[in-house]
Motif scaffolding. Structure first.
Motif, PDB file in Angstrom:
ATOM      1  N   GLN A  83     -21.037  -5.506  -5.160  1.00 44.99           N
ATOM      2  CA  GLN A  83     -20.795  -6.932  -5.008  1.00 44.99           C
ATOM      3  C   GLN A  83     -22.096  -7.694  -4.858  1.00 44.99           C
ATOM      4  O   GLN A  83     -22.238  -8.801  -5.357  1.00 44.99           O
ATOM      5  CB  GLN A  83     -19.917  -7.181  -3.788  1.00 44.99           C
ATOM      6  CG  GLN A  83     -18.520  -6.682  -4.000  1.00 44.99           C
ATOM      7  CD  GLN A  83     -17.819  -6.454  -2.704  1.00 44.99           C
ATOM      8  OE1 GLN A  83     -18.411  -6.578  -1.630  1.00 44.99           O
ATOM      9  NE2 GLN A  83     -16.564  -6.113  -2.780  1.00 44.99           N
TER      10      GLN A  83
ATOM     11  N   SER B 153       0.806  -1.232   0.000  1.00 43.43           N
ATOM     12  CA  SER B 153       0.000   0.000   0.000  1.00 43.43           C
ATOM     13  C   SER B 153       0.837   1.280   0.000  1.00 43.43           C
ATOM     14  O   SER B 153       0.633   2.129  -0.865  1.00 43.43           O
ATOM     15  CB  SER B 153      -0.952   0.012   1.181  1.00 43.43           C
ATOM     16  OG  SER B 153      -1.832  -1.053   1.095  1.00 43.43           O
TER      17      SER B 153
ATOM     18  N   ARG C  88     -13.478 -13.299  -2.125  1.00 46.80           N
ATOM     19  CA  ARG C  88     -12.873 -14.624  -2.202  1.00 46.80           C
ATOM     20  C   ARG C  88     -13.937 -15.671  -2.003  1.00 46.80           C
ATOM     21  O   ARG C  88     -14.827 -15.525  -1.185  1.00 46.80           O
ATOM     22  CB  ARG C  88     -11.808 -14.785  -1.105  1.00 46.80           C
ATOM     23  CG  ARG C  88     -10.698 -13.796  -1.218  1.00 46.80           C
ATOM     24  CD  ARG C  88      -9.476 -14.359  -1.879  1.00 46.80           C
ATOM     25  NE  ARG C  88      -8.924 -15.546  -1.242  1.00 46.80           N
ATOM     26  CZ  ARG C  88      -7.928 -15.480  -0.373  1.00 46.80           C
ATOM     27  NH1 ARG C  88      -7.455 -14.345   0.028  1.00 46.80           N
ATOM     28  NH2 ARG C  88      -7.419 -16.585   0.117  1.00 46.80           N
TER      29      ARG C  88
ATOM     30  N   GLN D  39      -9.073  -1.787  -0.960  1.00 35.66           N
ATOM     31  CA  GLN D  39      -9.593  -2.952  -1.678  1.00 35.66           C
ATOM     32  C   GLN D  39     -10.144  -2.579  -3.045  1.00 35.66           C
ATOM     33  O   GLN D  39     -10.586  -3.436  -3.792  1.00 35.66           O
ATOM     34  CB  GLN D  39     -10.628  -3.691  -0.833  1.00 35.66           C
ATOM     35  CG  GLN D  39     -11.941  -2.955  -0.634  1.00 35.66           C
ATOM     36  CD  GLN D  39     -11.901  -1.961   0.505  1.00 35.66           C
ATOM     37  OE1 GLN D  39     -10.928  -1.238   0.670  1.00 35.66           O
ATOM     38  NE2 GLN D  39     -12.945  -1.893   1.290  1.00 35.66           N
TER      39      GLN D  39
ATOM     40  N   SER E  94      -9.934  -8.049  -8.468  1.00 34.32           N
ATOM     41  CA  SER E  94     -11.340  -8.039  -8.865  1.00 34.32           C
ATOM     42  C   SER E  94     -11.471  -7.793 -10.359  1.00 34.32           C
ATOM     43  O   SER E  94     -10.989  -6.797 -10.887  1.00 34.32           O
ATOM     44  CB  SER E  94     -12.075  -6.954  -8.084  1.00 34.32           C
ATOM     45  OG  SER E  94     -13.119  -6.421  -8.849  1.00 34.32           O
TER      46      SER E  94
ATOM     47  N   ALA F 104     -14.435  -4.589  -4.486  1.00 30.83           N
ATOM     48  CA  ALA F 104     -13.442  -5.477  -3.912  1.00 30.83           C
ATOM     49  C   ALA F 104     -13.661  -6.893  -4.397  1.00 30.83           C
ATOM     50  O   ALA F 104     -14.767  -7.308  -4.717  1.00 30.83           O
ATOM     51  CB  ALA F 104     -13.528  -5.426  -2.395  1.00 30.83           C
ATOM     52  N   ASN F 105     -12.559  -7.599  -4.473  1.00 33.80           N
ATOM     53  CA  ASN F 105     -12.600  -8.989  -4.854  1.00 33.80           C
ATOM     54  C   ASN F 105     -13.199  -9.805  -3.711  1.00 33.80           C
ATOM     55  O   ASN F 105     -12.774  -9.704  -2.576  1.00 33.80           O
ATOM     56  CB  ASN F 105     -11.165  -9.434  -5.129  1.00 33.80           C
ATOM     57  CG  ASN F 105     -11.084 -10.867  -5.511  1.00 33.80           C
ATOM     58  OD1 ASN F 105     -11.991 -11.399  -6.125  1.00 33.80           O
ATOM     59  ND2 ASN F 105      -9.977 -11.493  -5.151  1.00 33.80           N
TER      60      ASN F 105
ATOM     61  N   GLY G 184      -9.673  -2.439  -7.901  1.00 28.65           N
ATOM     62  CA  GLY G 184      -9.664  -3.380  -6.790  1.00 28.65           C
ATOM     63  C   GLY G 184      -8.800  -4.555  -7.178  1.00 28.65           C
ATOM     64  O   GLY G 184      -9.094  -5.268  -8.114  1.00 28.65           O
TER      65      GLY G 184
ATOM     66  N   ARG H 260      -9.631   3.322   0.497  1.00 26.69           N
ATOM     67  CA  ARG H 260     -10.290   2.101   0.005  1.00 26.69           C
ATOM     68  C   ARG H 260      -9.265   1.197  -0.636  1.00 26.69           C
ATOM     69  O   ARG H 260      -9.288   0.967  -1.855  1.00 26.69           O
ATOM     70  CB  ARG H 260     -11.372   2.450  -1.007  1.00 26.69           C
ATOM     71  CG  ARG H 260     -12.770   2.271  -0.477  1.00 26.69           C
ATOM     72  CD  ARG H 260     -13.778   2.281  -1.585  1.00 26.69           C
ATOM     73  NE  ARG H 260     -14.195   0.936  -1.951  1.00 26.69           N
ATOM     74  CZ  ARG H 260     -14.971   0.170  -1.200  1.00 26.69           C
ATOM     75  NH1 ARG H 260     -15.416   0.602  -0.043  1.00 26.69           N
ATOM     76  NH2 ARG H 260     -15.316  -1.028  -1.594  1.00 26.69           N
TER      77      ARG H 260
ATOM     78  N   GLY I 244      -2.604  -8.114  -8.782  1.00 26.93           N
ATOM     79  CA  GLY I 244      -3.794  -8.310  -7.968  1.00 26.93           C
ATOM     80  C   GLY I 244      -3.842  -9.670  -7.320  1.00 26.93           C
ATOM     81  O   GLY I 244      -4.109  -9.789  -6.125  1.00 26.93           O
TER      82      GLY I 244
ATOM     83  N   GLU J 173      -0.711 -13.229   0.248  1.00 35.21           N
ATOM     84  CA  GLU J 173      -1.032 -12.956   1.649  1.00 35.21           C
ATOM     85  C   GLU J 173       0.173 -13.170   2.550  1.00 35.21           C
ATOM     86  O   GLU J 173       0.448 -12.367   3.427  1.00 35.21           O
ATOM     87  CB  GLU J 173      -2.183 -13.850   2.120  1.00 35.21           C
ATOM     88  CG  GLU J 173      -3.480 -13.674   1.360  1.00 35.21           C
ATOM     89  CD  GLU J 173      -4.019 -12.257   1.429  1.00 35.21           C
ATOM     90  OE1 GLU J 173      -3.723 -11.568   2.403  1.00 35.21           O
ATOM     91  OE2 GLU J 173      -4.724 -11.858   0.485  1.00 35.21           O
TER      92      GLU J 173
END
Lengths: 300, 409
Positions: free
Chosen positions: B83, A101, B394, B387, B345, B391-392, B342, B385, B136, B280
């Motif tokens: 979404q 970020s 999952r 995301q 996404s 936003a994606n 995003g 924001r 992404g 992640e």
């Protein structure tokens, strides 16, 4: 031999400019592990402010050395102000965000500042007045090293020594070193970490502005885009020396400047920038910790 | 109230000071004249005042929503309205149908100029979706993405020069494969690097690609560029420029659909889950037995494949390419598309690409401020924001107990 010496001197000059900018990268990275992508833009803004100040002062009849000093001072003040504001807006709200970020935010800030200068001033190259006068005593060796080059070398040497002293002997320097080692612990012993980070940005920006003004006067023209290449090369220098390591940044800058100057002089000047990137990629692959850096093991 | 007012005024004054030399003064060093633009000072003051209040309000809101999320620990996060639209077949089916009709009729209603712009926007949709795989899904920040785009465009132009028999249709996959090949070649040495180093090295690659194209006169004809690249052919039928543009448009629509199909399937596949796991937490992911080298390289290669393939399309659309179409700016635009949409996404990226590319074309006044706004958007999105717009979501397994009607994830 003269050709070699000339290349050597211009390499040193270049290198010391890279070193000045690289110090800003390295200090910020050392404390918050962020590549401040917009650092090159601060350098560019420093050069622009100096150009504007010098232009106004020339018209109002100031002359010679007073212009150089005033332009330099005001450029430093403004660069510091921009660096401080940049950190407050683009990085501080992201202190605890995932690592990608602040990096993207930094790229955004860099684009923003570039285009801000483009729109507020001009997209064209502006001629930069020669702020450094030609010294008479330099006459005999002027074909090897010019007066501006000498001034650049001396100024950057002084700045680097001043920075080292500041970090070694002042309270703020001590706080900076403590924060670099362990931010949480520094906070626990009562160091105002936010202030330390702000001061780091300010010092880095001032150094970048010094570099910007000197380069502008040396090369003789600037535009809104000069910060990009300078930033990437200074970052290369910082990585080369070992990012987070202050003497490393100075060494990296000099090595890169010399290598680039030699490559441009003896091989080909068209691929000069490719050469800098090549060095960066090789260093990252072969010795990611840099020349003077220590390899840091990641703990889980 | 008074205190916050005072604060806003102080901030506004600070910005007036900050922007003073650049916004107000303009010197002409050749003619030795100064232009004072005092009016800008007023604009900066008013703008900074308003923006500061907005900024404070938004930061407050962010703080509150974070607190709320902490209090309702474990509760399912509210789905964004966009979404929810996507998850409800009753809602999105008619919408998709409408979209298909619009896409089909588009070239017959509007003139060639509009269609041409739309083709460009669709090219950026594919680029965005391609970079979406690398940035992404796999979390590898690539700032030199445009290099693969250039590789694709130049491979079509050069193959066409030297082996004209091959034609557009064989070049399309070849361009993609050459792009993917470069993705692997460049990806290999930088496997060990993390986030920020990776970004700067890919930035370097992107710049090297442009410099090499510019300077390697004999091979790429340098800064002159390559002209007379044929448009995509249809069984050798001669088409007018208008017809060819419309044909290219339909090809691009098909290509976008194909890209969406592939990326969507990839996202939920084994490799797609590996990418997200890598994004992640790299260490945990490797500890779970995911082959890091293969996962990263495949993300690079697939991202680069789309850039290469759409590069061929780009060369065919423009019929002329030169190195100036492949600068860092393009990489930055594609990156801001992914960030705004995003990360990860697909729908978000498509909408962002269309908005970011079409808006400057239709709002000419906005065109000058385009990159300024992109930069600001990147900063603001990260803060408020991260995301993205949409936003994606999952895929998760929901464990439902029918009789009690509880819904714990």
């Amino acid at each position: 031999m003269d050709y070699f010496l000339e290349l050597f001197c211009s390499g040193l000059t270049r290198g010391s400019i890279y070193a000045l900018i690289a110090l800003g990268y390295t200090m910020v990275y050392g404390i918050i592990q962020l590549i401040n992508f917009a650092h090159g833009e601060i350098y560019m803004i420093g050069a622009f402010v100096a150009l504007i100040v010098a232009g106004v002062l020339t018209i109002y009849g100031f002359s010679g050395f007073s212009i150089l000093i005033l332009a330099m001072l005001i450029a430093m003040i403004y660069a510091a102000a921009y660096g401080y504001t940049l950190e407050k807006i683009a990085y501080q709200p992201l202190r605890n965000a995932p690592r990608l970020s602040p990096l993207i935010s930094a790229i955004g800030a860099s684009l923003f500042l570039q285009n801000y200068v483009l729109l507020a001033q001009t997209p064209d190259f502006l001629p930069f007045p020669q702020l450094v006068p030609d010294f008479a005593f330099m006459e005999p060796i002027a074909h090897i090293i010019g007066s501006s080059e000498l001034v650049i070398l001396v100024t950057s040497a002084i700045s680097m020594v001043a920075l080292t002293l500041l970090i070694k002997y002042t309270r703020m320097g001590k706080a900076m070193r403590a924060t670099q080692q362990d931010m949480v612990m520094a906070r626990l012993v009562g160091i105002n970490v936010d202030r330390v980070i702000s001061v780091t940005f300010i010092i880095g920006s001032v150094l970048a502005a010094i570099g910007g003004v000197l380069v502008g006067s040396y090369i003789g023209q600037i535009n809104f885009y000069i910060g990009f290449m300078a930033g990437v090369k200074a970052f290369t220098a910082a990585v080369l020396g070992g990012i987070g390591n202050i003497p490393g940044a100075a060494l990296g800058g000099l090595v890169l400047g010399l290598a680039e100057s030699m490559a441009a002089g003896y091989i080909s000047s068209a691929y000069e920038d490719v050469f800098a990137f090549g060095v960066l990629v090789l260093i990252l692959i072969l010795r990611p910790a840099g020349l003077l850096g220590k390899a840091v093991k990641q703990k889980v | 109230m008074m205190a916050s007012m005072k604060r806003s005024i102080l901030v506004a004054l600070w910005f007036v000071f900050l922007t003073f030399p650049l916004m107000v003064v303009r010197v002409n060093t050749l003619k030795n004249t100064v232009e004072w633009r005092w009016l800008n000072m007023v604009w900066v003051f008013v703008g900074a005042f308003v923006l500061h209040n907005l900024w404070r309000w938004a930061l407050d809101k962010r703080q509150k929503s974070r607190k709320k999320a902490e209090l309702e620990d474990g509760a399912e996060a509210d789905l964004h309205i966009g979404q929810r639209l996507l998850q409800e077949p009753k809602l999105y089916r008619p919408f998709l149908l409408g979209l298909a009709v619009v896409a089909l009729l588009f070239p017959w209603v509007l003139d060639v100029y509009q269609v041409n712009i739309m083709v460009l926007a669709l090219i950026f949709v594919v680029l965005g979706l391609g970079l979406n795989i690398t940035v992404g899904l796999a979390g590898l920040l690539d700032l030199g993405y445009v290099a693969f785009f250039a590789v694709g465009a130049y491979s079509y132009a050069l193959i066409n020069q030297h082996f004209p028999a091959l034609g557009f249709w064989s070049c399309l996959p070849i361009g993609g494969l050459i792009g993917a090949f470069f993705g692997i070649v460049l990806g290999f040495p930088i496997l060990r690097l993390r986030g920020d180093y990776l970004a700067i090295v890919t930035l370097g690659f992107g710049s090297i690609a442009k410099i090499v194209i510019e300077n390697w006169e004999e091979f790429t004809s340098g800064a002159k560029g390559i002209a007379n690249i044929p448009r995509p052919g249809l069984f050798g039928i001669d088409m007018s420029i208008e017809g060819a543009t419309i044909y290219t448009y339909y090809l691009m629509v098909l290509m976008v659909l194909f890209t969406i199909f592939v990326t969507n399937r990839l996202k939920d596949s084994r490799i797609g889950r590996a990418w997200m796991a890598l994004r992640e937490d790299e260490i945990a992911c490797v500890a779970m037995g995911v082959d890091m080298a293969r996962t990263k390289l495949s993300a690079y290669a697939l991202g680069a494949f789309w850039a290469g393939a759409v590069g061929v399309m780009f060369a065919a659309r423009n019929t002329y390419i030169n190195p100036n179409s492949f600068t860092f700016m393009e990489s930055a635009i594609v990156l801001s598309i992914v960030v705004l949409g995003g990360m990860g996404s697909i729908v978000g990226v498509i909408i962002a690409a269309l908005v970011l590319i079409l808006m400057p074309e239709y709002l000419r006044a906005f065109a000058d401020y385009r990159m300024l706004v992109f930069g600001a958007v990147m900063v603001l999105m990260m803060i408020f924001r991260p995301q993205g717009l949409i936003a994606n979501v999952r895929k998760t397994y929901a464990y439902r107990r029918a009789e009690r009607g509880e819904n714990h994830g």
